[in-house]
Scaffold this motif. Structure first.
Motif, PDB file in Angstrom:
ATOM      1  N   ASP B 167      49.906  22.966 -45.480  1.00 41.89           N
ATOM      2  CA  ASP B 167      49.433  22.302 -44.271  1.00 41.89           C
ATOM      3  C   ASP B 167      48.804  20.978 -44.675  1.00 41.89           C
ATOM      4  N   LEU B 168      49.217  19.925 -44.039  1.00 42.84           N
ATOM      5  CA  LEU B 168      48.686  18.612 -44.376  1.00 42.84           C
ATOM      6  C   LEU B 168      48.276  17.878 -43.115  1.00 42.84           C
ATOM      7  N   LEU B 169      47.454  16.862 -43.343  1.00 36.21           N
ATOM      8  CA  LEU B 169      47.197  15.861 -42.327  1.00 36.21           C
ATOM      9  C   LEU B 169      48.003  14.622 -42.676  1.00 36.21           C
ATOM     10  N   ILE B 170      48.126  13.730 -41.721  1.00 39.71           N
ATOM     11  CA  ILE B 170      48.845  12.487 -42.001  1.00 39.71           C
ATOM     12  C   ILE B 170      48.114  11.719 -43.084  1.00 39.71           C
ATOM     13  N   ALA B 171      48.856  11.214 -44.025  1.00 44.88           N
ATOM     14  CA  ALA B 171      48.364  10.441 -45.173  1.00 44.88           C
ATOM     15  C   ALA B 171      47.643  11.306 -46.198  1.00 44.88           C
ATOM     16  N   GLN B 172      47.580  12.576 -45.942  1.00 44.52           N
ATOM     17  CA  GLN B 172      46.934  13.454 -46.919  1.00 44.52           C
ATOM     18  C   GLN B 172      47.949  13.880 -47.973  1.00 44.52           C
ATOM     19  N   GLN B 173      47.521  13.900 -49.210  1.00 46.81           N
ATOM     20  CA  GLN B 173      48.395  14.373 -50.281  1.00 46.81           C
ATOM     21  C   GLN B 173      48.032  15.807 -50.611  1.00 46.81           C
ATOM     22  N   SER B 174      49.037  16.585 -50.867  1.00 44.66           N
ATOM     23  CA  SER B 174      48.800  17.993 -51.171  1.00 44.66           C
ATOM     24  C   SER B 174      48.292  18.148 -52.590  1.00 44.66           C
ATOM     25  N   ARG B 252      49.889  18.399 -39.614  1.00 47.96           N
ATOM     26  CA  ARG B 252      49.176  18.620 -38.368  1.00 47.96           C
ATOM     27  C   ARG B 252      48.357  17.399 -37.983  1.00 47.96           C
ATOM     28  N   PRO B 253      48.091  17.253 -36.726  1.00 45.61           N
ATOM     29  CA  PRO B 253      47.158  16.214 -36.311  1.00 45.61           C
ATOM     30  C   PRO B 253      45.730  16.643 -36.649  1.00 45.61           C
ATOM     31  N   LYS B 254      44.811  15.741 -36.496  1.00 45.93           N
ATOM     32  CA  LYS B 254      43.412  16.106 -36.696  1.00 45.93           C
ATOM     33  C   LYS B 254      42.593  15.608 -35.517  1.00 45.93           C
ATOM     34  N   VAL B 255      41.490  16.220 -35.331  1.00 41.26           N
ATOM     35  CA  VAL B 255      40.613  15.829 -34.234  1.00 41.26           C
ATOM     36  C   VAL B 255      39.170  15.871 -34.707  1.00 41.26           C
ATOM     37  N   GLN B 256      38.410  14.914 -34.228  1.00 45.77           N
ATOM     38  CA  GLN B 256      36.990  14.857 -34.544  1.00 45.77           C
ATOM     39  C   GLN B 256      36.216  14.606 -33.257  1.00 45.77           C
ATOM     40  N   ILE B 257      34.993  15.070 -33.231  1.00 45.99           N
ATOM     41  CA  ILE B 257      34.091  14.695 -32.150  1.00 45.99           C
ATOM     42  C   ILE B 257      33.354  13.458 -32.622  1.00 45.99           C
ATOM     43  N   THR B 258      33.633  12.343 -31.960  1.00 49.09           N
ATOM     44  CA  THR B 258      33.159  11.053 -32.460  1.00 49.09           C
ATOM     45  C   THR B 258      32.027  10.469 -31.636  1.00 49.09           C
ATOM     46  N   GLY B 259      31.772  10.986 -30.464  1.00 49.55           N
ATOM     47  CA  GLY B 259      30.721  10.402 -29.639  1.00 49.55           C
ATOM     48  C   GLY B 259      29.975  11.474 -28.879  1.00 49.55           C
ATOM     49  N   GLY B 260      28.753  11.107 -28.502  1.00 47.48           N
ATOM     50  CA  GLY B 260      27.934  12.058 -27.757  1.00 47.48           C
ATOM     51  C   GLY B 260      26.776  12.546 -28.596  1.00 47.48           C
ATOM     52  N   ASN B 261      25.857  13.198 -27.913  1.00 43.83           N
ATOM     53  CA  ASN B 261      24.655  13.706 -28.568  1.00 43.83           C
ATOM     54  C   ASN B 261      24.785  15.197 -28.858  1.00 43.83           C
ATOM     55  N   ASN B 262      23.830  15.689 -29.612  1.00 37.54           N
ATOM     56  CA  ASN B 262      23.792  17.130 -29.830  1.00 37.54           C
ATOM     57  C   ASN B 262      22.955  17.802 -28.735  1.00 37.54           C
ATOM     58  N   PHE B 263      22.932  17.168 -27.570  1.00 34.33           N
ATOM     59  CA  PHE B 263      22.263  17.768 -26.419  1.00 34.33           C
ATOM     60  C   PHE B 263      22.880  17.185 -25.160  1.00 34.33           C
ATOM     61  N   VAL B 264      22.682  17.921 -24.065  1.00 32.93           N
ATOM     62  CA  VAL B 264      22.983  17.399 -22.742  1.00 32.93           C
ATOM     63  C   VAL B 264      21.779  17.741 -21.869  1.00 32.93           C
ATOM     64  N   PHE B 265      21.659  17.018 -20.769  1.00 37.23           N
ATOM     65  CA  PHE B 265      20.566  17.275 -19.849  1.00 37.23           C
ATOM     66  C   PHE B 265      21.039  18.211 -18.750  1.00 37.23           C
ATOM     67  N   SER B 266      20.163  19.111 -18.349  1.00 37.62           N
ATOM     68  CA  SER B 266      20.458  19.957 -17.199  1.00 37.62           C
ATOM     69  C   SER B 266      20.381  19.121 -15.941  1.00 37.62           C
ATOM     70  N   GLY B 267      21.189  19.495 -14.974  1.00 33.93           N
ATOM     71  CA  GLY B 267      21.109  18.839 -13.676  1.00 33.93           C
ATOM     72  C   GLY B 267      22.417  18.205 -13.281  1.00 33.93           C
ATOM     73  N   SER B 268      22.574  17.987 -11.984  1.00 37.35           N
ATOM     74  CA  SER B 268      23.830  17.442 -11.470  1.00 37.35           C
ATOM     75  C   SER B 268      23.719  15.980 -11.079  1.00 37.35           C
ATOM     76  N   ASP B 269      22.583  15.358 -11.370  1.00 39.09           N
ATOM     77  CA  ASP B 269      22.467  13.941 -11.045  1.00 39.09           C
ATOM     78  C   ASP B 269      23.512  13.152 -11.822  1.00 39.09           C
ATOM     79  N   SER B 270      24.108  12.177 -11.142  1.00 36.79           N
ATOM     80  CA  SER B 270      25.217  11.446 -11.758  1.00 36.79           C
ATOM     81  C   SER B 270      24.774  10.661 -12.990  1.00 36.79           C
ATOM     82  N   THR B 271      23.534  10.197 -12.994  1.00 41.24           N
ATOM     83  CA  THR B 271      23.052   9.474 -14.179  1.00 41.24           C
ATOM     84  C   THR B 271      22.999  10.399 -15.378  1.00 41.24           C
ATOM     85  N   LEU B 272      22.539  11.606 -15.161  1.00 39.15           N
ATOM     86  CA  LEU B 272      22.461  12.572 -16.261  1.00 39.15           C
ATOM     87  C   LEU B 272      23.845  12.915 -16.773  1.00 39.15           C
ATOM     88  N   ILE B 273      24.777  13.084 -15.871  1.00 39.40           N
ATOM     89  CA  ILE B 273      26.126  13.451 -16.269  1.00 39.40           C
ATOM     90  C   ILE B 273      26.743  12.351 -17.121  1.00 39.40           C
TER      91      ILE B 273
END
Lengths: 235, 475
Positions: B167-174, B252-273
């Motif tokens: 199993d490889l990623l693109i540009a990865q050498q085995s 295989r392709p690869k995926v990373q989580i590149t943005g965002g915090n390690n928290f979210v705020f509770s609530g449905s206000d659009s600013t929070l979302i």
């Protein structure tokens, strides 16, 4: 008014600018297509009930549910120590009427007050002051020139300063919130009553902003609000 | 032809080939005894591929000595081995070709000439004889084998790559791709990579180096095989053969989580979302995302998007108790999922930051003061401060004027957090005349952030300034 603090989930409540869940309120807006004028004062009030409550409680509920500004001038007492008489309470219901009709209905119940419309603002004031030319809120300011007013307080005192003699004394009270204009306000207005000037100042803050006059005859206090009443319900 | 009576095995000019399974001598039916008639002894041949192994065994209960002589040149010359003493039961095997190749000298110091290829062999014993059994076997390993893995002719039955799949990623050498051979005798030999030429079946997916130790490199998402060909390698009957092997490769392709915090705020206000955004990046692009959470504390606006906005539905009970996972697939290949642990934070309480900033207004047109109160906002779980950068979160206030003779005592104010994520609460008492020193206005204030109640204050306005009593919550 003190509030108890319950569990976090019970404390969860959300800002809504259009309706409140309250068995006492039972206020619903009917938006029937083709059956509704674009004028906010023609909008239908489905149901409004008073249960041993004053008309001001009803006005607060209306303020929470419609995008119309409400401003109320209290009946000012000569001195601070004098306790005002309690507001009359009513138990009554109205339904399927326009906002205008509901306001008429409220003032008919409590004839101490009358109401007038000024643009998007509903002014409630003592009926006895309706034709009182000396009542400072009825007095006219020939020319109001505002220059880079930063907040409502700036604008109020700038307007009062341009009130012809005798000057009116007013105290401005702010208890939190933001009464700053989105940008420094420079404006020229002419031939407005003090009441109308205050309405313009409130509308510069936002369409639902209004004001109240309390205090005493010698030290009246003006306080601006985003809305009357509150959507909060804490146990 | 005469011979020793203790001959173990003697079969020459057989009509049929004799093929034995494992480590057995095999015989060339075409071998011909070239000894002259009347020679008393055994025949030996190291001509061409022929070789002769002489086996001598002492079958007596005590040590015995014998002599072995190789006769050649029609008996005109002799190579006499040094006397051989064997213990009871001991056997010795002598490789005649080796004697010649390695120029091992005989008892007289002479070597077996390189041109000598056959002759006769005699065993001489001590008096009495019958001490030894001897066998001299001539064989040809190249032509004598008959399709059986045997002596001197080991060949592979199959080749296998190690590993068998990659199993490889693109540009990865085995890592190293080596080749093992399953030999005909059941053993496994390593290091057969040099015998193989490798090529990729689809170079748009993966390429391979043509070296003894191979390496594959991912080029594009997909699956293919690396084909190895070994030609001219030992085969059955001591011949040659070509064997193939292959190694499957999945890029295989690869995926990373590149943005965002390690928290979210509770609530449905659009600013929070908006603050609750999380971003993933799949490589290469063009694939399909799929977000999920380990519990029901959050929901996604569009779980198939690279950027998702979460709504915090219920607050965490512990830090980082919710795991977000994003899967990514492209061309029917799936990346290893990426994940992040987050906390669903709920606005819980305020703490005043610093002193109240009171700006006195001393006329001539306006008297009184403006007071700014700064609050830091804290969330649970953990009582964490909201760090700077979250401006615009709606702040609501409900104020009840408990003294002031206002028709409606309860009013609502609005504001928002500033760029420091603080609430700046303005308490002002201004007048166009000097304030009456006895003036007092009391108010009860509820503050909320993002739709959550966080503070109750008792406010007292006096001519000299405001005072605030914090009624909690405190943590």
């Amino acid at each position: 008014m003190k509030f108890k603090i319950g569990s976090e989930l019970l404390l969860l409540f959300f800002l809504t600018f259009h309706c409140i869940a309250s068995s006492n309120l039972a206020l619903e807006q009917q938006a029937a297509a083709g059956n509704r004028s674009t004028d906010a004062f023609d909008q239908q009030v489905e149901h409004l009930e008073l249960r041993d409550e004053s008309i001001f409680t009803a006005i607060s509920k209306l303020s929470q549910s419609v995008d119309v500004a409400f401003s109320i001038e209290g009946i000012l007492l000569p001195k601070q120590e004098i306790q005002p008489p309690p507001d009359p309470k009513f138990s009554a219901t109205i339904q399927g009427k326009t906002l205008k009709e509901v306001l008429d209905w409220l003032c008919a119940m409590d004839p101490r007050y009358t109401w007038r419309r000024d643009g998007n603002t509903t002014n409630f004031f003592p009926s006895a002051k309706l034709d009182d030319k000396l009542y400072f809120l009825n007095r006219k300011i020939p020319l109001i020139m505002l220059h880079e007013a930063k907040d409502a307080g700036d604008a109020v005192f700038a307007a009062l300063q341009q009130l012809p003699e005798p000057k009116a004394h007013l105290i401005f009270l702010q208890a939190g919130g933001s009464l700053r204009f989105a940008k420094l306000w420079t404006e020229t207005m002419s031939d407005l009553t003090v009441r109308q000037a205050f309405n313009r100042i409130a509308q510069e803050l936002g369409p639902t902003f209004g004001w109240q006059i309390g205090g005493t005859q010698s030290s009246p206090i003006i306080m601006f609000h985003y809305r009357l009443g509150s959507p909060s319900s804490r146990e | 032809m005469g011979g020793q009576p203790q001959r173990v095995l003697r079969l020459l000019r057989a009509d049929n080939l004799l093929c034995l399974r494992r480590r057995a001598y095999v015989f060339d039916a075409r071998l011909e005894n070239r000894l002259g008639a009347g020679f008393q002894g055994e025949y030996w041949s190291i001509e061409g591929d022929n070789n002769t192994f002489v086996t001598v065994k002492n079958i007596t209960p005590k040590a015995a000595t014998c002599g072995i002589a190789l006769h050649y040149n029609q008996g005109g010359s002799t190579y006499e081995m040094p006397p051989l003493t064997l213990q009871p039961g001991e056997a010795r095997v002598i490789n005649l070709k080796r004697l010649q190749k390695e120029k091992i000298a005989d008892a007289k110091g002479a070597v077996l000439p390189a041109t000598v290829t056959f002759g006769g062999l005699k065993l001489t014993e001590e008096a009495g004889g019958r001490h030894f059994l001897m066998e001299a076997t001539v064989f040809n390993p190249r032509t004598g084998t008959c399709g059986v893995c045997g002596f001197g002719c080991l060949y592979p039955l199959s080749l296998v790559t190690v590993p068998g799949g990659i199993d490889l990623l693109i540009a990865q050498q085995s890592g190293d791709i080596t080749v093992n051979a399953n030999m005909c005798d059941g053993t496994v030999q390593t290091g057969w990579g040099c015998q193989c030429n490798f090529s990729s079946k689809d170079t748009t997916v993966a390429t391979v180096e043509a070296l003894c130790i191979q390496h594959a490199t991912g080029v594009g998402v997909g699956s293919t095989s690396l084909l190895g060909t070994a030609t001219g390698i030992p085969g059955p009957r001591c011949g040659e053969q070509t064997l193939l092997t292959s190694c499957s490769v999945s890029v295989r392709p690869k995926v990373q989580i590149t943005g965002g915090n390690n928290f979210v705020f509770s609530g449905s206000d659009s600013t929070l979302i908006q603050f609750n955004a999380q971003q993933a990046q799949g490589s290469p692009s063009g694939g399909v995302y799929s977000w999920s959470a380990s519990n029901n504390r959050v929901s996604f606006d569009n779980s198939s998007a690279a950027i998702v906005h979460l709504t915090g539905i219920s607050p965490s009970t512990g830090l980082l108790d919710t795991t977000l996972t994003v899967n990514y697939s492209l061309n029917q290949q799936s990346a290893s999922p990426a994940s992040r642990s987050i906390t669903v934070r709920i606005f819980k309480f305020l703490q005043q930051s610093g002193q109240i900033q009171v700006i006195q207004l001393n006329g001539p047109n306006v008297f009184g003061y403006d007071a700014n109160v700064f609050y830091n906002v804290f969330t649970n779980p953990g009582g964490q401060i909201v760090s700077p950068g979250y401006s615009g979160i709606p702040v609501f206030e409900s104020v009840t004027i408990t003294s002031g003779n206002f028709p409606v005592s309860l009013t609502q104010a609005s504001g928002a957090t500033d760029q420091n994520s603080q609430i700046v609460d303005q308490l002002s008492l201004r007048s166009n005349m000097p304030l009456d020193p006895s003036l007092q206005v009391k108010a009860n204030q509820d503050l909320g952030v993002g739709g959550f109640f966080v503070r109750n204050n008792t406010l007292l306005y006096q001519a000299s300034g405001p005072s605030i009593t914090n009624n909690g919550p405190f943590n």
